[in-house]
Design a protein around this motif. Structure first.
Motif, PDB file in Angstrom:
ATOM      1  N   ASP A  49     -16.040 -62.310 -56.830  1.00 37.67           N
ATOM      2  CA  ASP A  49     -16.335 -63.721 -56.530  1.00 37.67           C
ATOM      3  C   ASP A  49     -17.741 -63.880 -55.973  1.00 37.67           C
ATOM      4  O   ASP A  49     -18.362 -62.921 -55.536  1.00 37.67           O
ATOM      5  CB  ASP A  49     -15.314 -64.271 -55.535  1.00 37.67           C
ATOM      6  CG  ASP A  49     -15.352 -63.548 -54.185  1.00 37.67           C
ATOM      7  OD1 ASP A  49     -15.582 -62.314 -54.167  1.00 37.67           O
ATOM      8  OD2 ASP A  49     -15.183 -64.216 -53.158  1.00 37.67           O
ATOM      9  N   GLY A  58     -15.681 -72.913 -50.770  1.00 32.54           N
ATOM     10  CA  GLY A  58     -14.980 -71.831 -51.462  1.00 32.54           C
ATOM     11  C   GLY A  58     -15.862 -71.011 -52.362  1.00 32.54           C
ATOM     12  O   GLY A  58     -17.081 -71.174 -52.414  1.00 32.54           O
ATOM     13  N   MET A  59     -15.201 -70.120 -53.095  1.00 31.85           N
ATOM     14  CA  MET A  59     -15.879 -69.148 -53.949  1.00 31.85           C
ATOM     15  C   MET A  59     -15.398 -69.321 -55.387  1.00 31.85           C
ATOM     16  O   MET A  59     -14.332 -69.893 -55.635  1.00 31.85           O
ATOM     17  CB  MET A  59     -15.574 -67.727 -53.465  1.00 31.85           C
ATOM     18  CG  MET A  59     -16.016 -67.466 -52.022  1.00 31.85           C
ATOM     19  SD  MET A  59     -17.818 -67.463 -51.842  1.00 31.85           S
ATOM     20  CE  MET A  59     -18.161 -65.738 -52.167  1.00 31.85           C
ATOM     21  N   ARG A 113      -8.380 -66.941 -59.259  1.00 29.70           N
ATOM     22  CA  ARG A 113      -8.116 -67.095 -57.815  1.00 29.70           C
ATOM     23  C   ARG A 113      -9.283 -67.884 -57.231  1.00 29.70           C
ATOM     24  O   ARG A 113     -10.141 -68.344 -57.960  1.00 29.70           O
ATOM     25  CB  ARG A 113      -8.011 -65.721 -57.129  1.00 29.70           C
ATOM     26  CG  ARG A 113      -6.647 -65.095 -57.284  1.00 29.70           C
ATOM     27  CD  ARG A 113      -5.700 -65.525 -56.151  1.00 29.70           C
ATOM     28  NE  ARG A 113      -4.304 -65.449 -56.549  1.00 29.70           N
ATOM     29  CZ  ARG A 113      -3.286 -65.741 -55.743  1.00 29.70           C
ATOM     30  NH1 ARG A 113      -3.502 -66.109 -54.483  1.00 29.70           N
ATOM     31  NH2 ARG A 113      -2.052 -65.688 -56.179  1.00 29.70           N
ATOM     32  N   TYR A 114      -9.323 -68.010 -55.927  1.00 25.66           N
ATOM     33  CA  TYR A 114     -10.386 -68.772 -55.243  1.00 25.66           C
ATOM     34  C   TYR A 114     -10.393 -70.203 -55.791  1.00 25.66           C
ATOM     35  O   TYR A 114      -9.331 -70.791 -55.988  1.00 25.66           O
ATOM     36  CB  TYR A 114     -11.744 -68.065 -55.372  1.00 25.66           C
ATOM     37  CG  TYR A 114     -11.659 -66.593 -55.031  1.00 25.66           C
ATOM     38  CD1 TYR A 114     -11.481 -66.178 -53.705  1.00 25.66           C
ATOM     39  CD2 TYR A 114     -11.690 -65.614 -56.031  1.00 25.66           C
ATOM     40  CE1 TYR A 114     -11.368 -64.818 -53.387  1.00 25.66           C
ATOM     41  CE2 TYR A 114     -11.580 -64.253 -55.716  1.00 25.66           C
ATOM     42  CZ  TYR A 114     -11.415 -63.874 -54.390  1.00 25.66           C
ATOM     43  OH  TYR A 114     -11.292 -62.549 -54.090  1.00 25.66           O
ATOM     44  N   GLU A 115     -11.580 -70.752 -56.107  1.00 21.94           N
ATOM     45  CA  GLU A 115     -11.636 -72.121 -56.639  1.00 21.94           C
ATOM     46  C   GLU A 115     -11.604 -72.119 -58.163  1.00 21.94           C
ATOM     47  O   GLU A 115     -11.740 -73.180 -58.785  1.00 21.94           O
ATOM     48  CB  GLU A 115     -12.891 -72.843 -56.146  1.00 21.94           C
ATOM     49  CG  GLU A 115     -13.034 -72.884 -54.625  1.00 21.94           C
ATOM     50  CD  GLU A 115     -11.879 -73.588 -53.934  1.00 21.94           C
ATOM     51  OE1 GLU A 115     -11.603 -74.750 -54.282  1.00 21.94           O
ATOM     52  OE2 GLU A 115     -11.248 -72.967 -53.051  1.00 21.94           O
TER      53      GLU A 115
END
Ligand code: JFE
Length: 229
Positions: A49, A58-59, A113-115
């Motif tokens: 990420d 976020g990432m 995952r993440y954003e």
């Protein structure tokens, strides 16, 4: 059917062994391989990420590991696969899409995952296969894994031979656009609650009409959207 899954949490998919799909995997009807996206990184921290261009919270998942993973998985494959990315911004995953995908010889699932994933990955994946962005429903999960578990189970059970009785597949909810009728088993009376007497009548025609009525009434009450057309 060959199924490849790419995720940073590959052990989540250990649960597929326990469901009805476990037997289908043993028999070779479904060949499922789960890949750790971090195996396609090259830095000491196995970074997947980075911060978003343009700013924001976020990432975002970096494109390079995804490119390497897709090249590795699709590179040696015989047919052009369907490449599915679960996304809250995708097309709604329905029983009809599950049916369609159950006919594909090769599915690849990419779990973000993440954003989410750098948008260029979807564009690159479209060079390797037929890309589908699919949403389980209008709520936000923390990543694609739980959505892929649901999709693999919904698709896998439609592959001929995976579920014992093919009739049970046709009769169930959503295959005919209506909710299922209520089911009962023994005992005929339980805690003062009786099974609808018509089901004990032995009149198969009357049972079939009652069940159809129940399907229509439940659909009207719980899912009027399904009756719109
Ligand atoms: C990912 C996340 C913040 C997404 C606007 C990858 N039906 C469904 N709901 N949620 C998902 C699918 C899903 C699928 C993949 C995902 C959610 N997230 C989390 C966080 C904004 C997001 O998109 C990351």
């Amino acid at each position: 059917m060959r199924i490849d899954v790419v995720s940073i949490f590959p052990t989540i998919f250990d649960a597929l062994e326990v469901s009805l799909l476990g037997k289908a995997r043993q028999s070779g009807l479904l060949d499922v391989a789960v890949h750790d996206l971090r195996d396609y990184t090259h830095d000491r921290h196995r970074t997947v990420d980075d911060t978003p261009y343009g700013g924001g919270a976020g990432m975002v998942m970096k494109p390079e590991p995804w490119g390497e993973a897709l090249d590795d998985i699709v590179g040696g494959a015989a047919e052009r696969p369907v490449i599915v990315f679960p996304s809250p911004a995708g097309e709604r995953f329905t029983q009809s899409i599950a049916r369609e995908l159950s006919a594909a010889p090769h599915l690849v699932f990419g779990c973000g995952r993440y954003e989410g994933i750098d948008e260029r990955v979807f564009d690159y994946a479209a060079e390797l296969g037929d890309v589908r962005l699919l949403s389980l429903g209008d709520y936000v999960l923390n990543g694609g894994e739980v959505a892929v578990m649901a999709m693999v189970e919904a698709i896998g059970r439609l592959v001929p031979g995976v579920v014992g009785n093919p009739e049970s597949l046709v009769e169930e909810s959503h295959e005919d656009g209506l909710l299922e009728y209520p089911s009962f088993t023994k005992p005929a009376v339980w805690r003062e609650r009786e099974v609808p007497p018509i089901l004990l009548s032995g009149n198969h025609g009357a049972v079939a009409s009652w069940r159809r009525e129940q399907q229509i009434e439940r659909t009207r009450l719980r899912r009027p959207d399904l009756l719109a057309d």
